[in-house]
Design an enzyme around this catalytic site. Structure first.
Site, short mmCIF file in Angstrom:
data_model
loop_
_atom_site.label_atom_id
_atom_site.label_comp_id
_atom_site.label_asym_id
_atom_site.label_seq_id
_atom_site.Cartn_x
_atom_site.Cartn_y
_atom_site.Cartn_z
N TYR A 142 0.83 -1.21 0.00
CA TYR A 142 0.00 0.00 0.00
C TYR A 142 0.86 1.26 0.00
O TYR A 142 0.48 2.28 -0.58
CB TYR A 142 -0.89 0.04 1.26
CG TYR A 142 -2.23 -0.61 1.12
CD1 TYR A 142 -2.34 -1.95 0.78
CD2 TYR A 142 -3.40 0.11 1.34
CE1 TYR A 142 -3.58 -2.55 0.68
CE2 TYR A 142 -4.64 -0.48 1.25
CZ TYR A 142 -4.72 -1.81 0.93
OH TYR A 142 -5.95 -2.41 0.83
N LYS A 189 2.76 -15.45 2.60
CA LYS A 189 3.01 -16.18 1.34
C LYS A 189 4.51 -16.46 1.32
O LYS A 189 5.24 -16.05 0.41
CB LYS A 189 2.54 -15.30 0.16
CG LYS A 189 2.51 -16.00 -1.18
CD LYS A 189 1.37 -16.99 -1.34
CE LYS A 189 1.53 -17.74 -2.65
NZ LYS A 189 0.58 -18.86 -2.79
N ASP A 221 -3.41 -18.17 0.47
CA ASP A 221 -4.42 -18.83 -0.38
C ASP A 221 -5.12 -19.94 0.41
O ASP A 221 -6.34 -20.09 0.35
CB ASP A 221 -3.79 -19.35 -1.69
CG ASP A 221 -2.47 -20.07 -1.50
OD1 ASP A 221 -1.94 -20.08 -0.36
OD2 ASP A 221 -1.94 -20.62 -2.48
N ASP A 245 -6.32 -6.92 4.13
CA ASP A 245 -7.46 -6.27 3.48
C ASP A 245 -8.40 -7.33 2.90
O ASP A 245 -9.61 -7.28 3.10
CB ASP A 245 -6.94 -5.34 2.37
CG ASP A 245 -8.07 -4.60 1.68
OD1 ASP A 245 -8.96 -4.10 2.38
OD2 ASP A 245 -8.07 -4.54 0.43
N ASP A 249 -12.19 -8.88 4.50
CA ASP A 249 -13.48 -8.81 3.78
C ASP A 249 -14.10 -10.19 3.67
O ASP A 249 -15.31 -10.37 3.83
CB ASP A 249 -13.28 -8.22 2.38
CG ASP A 249 -13.56 -6.72 2.35
OD1 ASP A 249 -13.38 -6.07 3.41
OD2 ASP A 249 -13.97 -6.20 1.30
C1 IPM Z 1 -10.32 -0.98 4.21
C2 IPM Z 1 -10.57 -0.35 2.88
C3 IPM Z 1 -9.38 0.54 2.53
C4 IPM Z 1 -8.15 -0.35 2.43
C5 IPM Z 1 -9.57 1.40 1.29
C6 IPM Z 1 -10.81 2.25 1.38
C7 IPM Z 1 -8.36 2.23 1.00
O1 IPM Z 1 -10.81 -1.30 1.91
O2 IPM Z 1 -10.26 -0.25 5.22
O3 IPM Z 1 -10.18 -2.20 4.27
O4 IPM Z 1 -7.91 -0.95 1.38
O5 IPM Z 1 -7.43 -0.45 3.41
MN MN Z 2 -10.80 -3.35 2.63
#
Ligand code: IPM
Ligand code: MN
Length: 371
Positions: A142, A189, A221, A245, A249
């Site tokens: 990032y 990884k 993975d 990240d 999710d």
């Molecule tokens: C998160 C979001 C952010 C990230 C974005 C909005 C930059 O997806 O907080 O997980 O990728 O960290």
């Molecule tokens: Mn995110």
């Protein structure tokens, strides 16, 4: 206790959900005699519209001098699909994380039986699901050097980590494991990436200071499969920025409601607290957004202040609201309550010492307004 909190309502449903969190802050300060001073700050698409930048230096300064930052959500579809744009809402968040030194992103994944039916997983898989992701937040790909060839034919993003960066979050993750189920899984990884091999080496070295914690490793993975197949087998997942990240999710959908998941991003002193869901622009101003993840983020803020009883009171109020079916349409499509009334009732429950002179007739009326 006196604290200054920078409040960033942001875009989409951000203002509505933060308004409910503010009611809860007011109820907590009333019940426990605290004083929370709120300072409002713009960030995201709304700041781009007002100032041409996703966050101004003045806004950053207010966040830096505050004890904590409460964030709703940022992002607007008009910025999402145009890679040529130079200014985007997300840059504000990345800058805030970096400037405040918020290296530890903490995302607890807890289940509530009231929403289990919405999980894409079979209910028996959800048994014992209670884990937390520790994601490194201000390093890795990032924030590494970015390059784009002048003729646009090639691009690169550098992933780099120092041992100091790895150590800072790793210690926090081990500390968390010590007060949880004493199990830490490093997701990496290491079969391919040099940075991952450094993570393994450092985490193994640091683990000697936490002999009671069982440490294991998973390639990312494979971790993606395990989070779905055996989510109950995790306690603390530690990982770098990009993997965190994605894995977070993935993990967020298994509980059945992303509207119930809070997060904290901590540095050595400051902290940013926000729901893990986005700005849900389609729902803006419709009074249908679920404010509970934001309210639970306030609970994490209370823990950060050392106010654990206050945090428990907030979490209990959320459990009560779920049990009483005081929920927005994402959880109860047939009998939904509005975002505002859910916030009011939760705040009232807290203020009235875990009870509410709950007036169903009034609530029915407010439901009528919603429909
Ligand atoms: C998160 C979001 C952010 C990230 C974005 C909005 C930059 O997806 O907080 O997980 O990728 O960290
Ligand atoms: Mn995110």
């Amino acid at each position: 206790m006196k604290k200054q909190i920078a409040v960033i309502k942001g875009d989409g449903i951000g203002p509505e959900i933060v308004n409910q969190a503010e009611k809860v802050l007011a109820a907590i300060s009333f019940r426990f005699d605290h004083s929370f001073q709120l300072k409002y700050v713009d960030m995201g698409a709304c700041a781009i519209e007002k100032f041409g930048v996703p966050i101004t230096d003045e806004a950053l300064d207010i966040c830096k001098e505050s004890d904590a930052v409460l964030l709703g959500a940022i992002g607007d579809p008009k910025f999402d699909n145009d890679p040529t744009l130079k200014v985007r809402p997300e840059q504000g968040l990345l800058k805030l994380r970096k400037e405040l030194g918020l290296y530890a992103n903490i995302r607890p994944i807890a289940t509530y039986k009231e929403v289990e039916e919405f999980s894409p997983l079979k209910t028996d898989r959800l048994k014992d699901v209670d884990f937390v992701i520790y994601r490194e937040l201000i390093g890795g790909i990032y924030f590494g050097e970015k390059k784009l060839a002048e003729n646009g034919s090639e691009a690169s993003d550098l992933c780099s980590y120092s041992v100091e960066q790895i150590e800072a979050i790793t210690r926090r993750a081990f500390e968390a494991a010590m007060v949880r189920k004493k199990h830490l899984t490093l997701v990496d990884k290491a079969n391919v990436l040099e940075t991952s091999r450094l993570w393994r080496k450092e985490v193994t070295r640091i683990s000697a200071d936490y002999p009671e914690v069982k440490l294991d490793f998973l390639f990312v993975d494979n971790a993606a499969m395990q989070v779905i197949q055996a989510p109950g087998s995790f306690d603390v997942i530690l990982t770098e920025n990009m993997f965190g990240d994605i894995i977070s999710d993935l993990a967020s959908v298994i509980t059945g409601s992303i509207g119930l998941l809070p997060s904290a991003s901590l540095g050595d002193s400051n902290g940013l607290f926000e729901p893990i869901h986005g700005s849900y622009p389609q729902a803006k101003n419709l009074d249908i957004a679920n404010p509970k993840a934001t309210i639970l983020s306030v609970a994490m803020m209370m823990d950060h202040f050392g106010l654990n009883q206050e945090a428990t009171v907030i979490r209990n109020a959320i459990k009560w609201a779920l049990k009483e079916k005081l929920t927005t349409q994402d959880i109860d499509a047939e009998n939904p309550y509005g975002c505002n009334i859910v916030g009011d009732l939760i705040a009232q429950y807290i203020e009235e010492n875990d009870s509410v002179t709950f007036n169903r007739r009034n609530s029915e009326e407010s439901k009528g307004v919603l429909i």
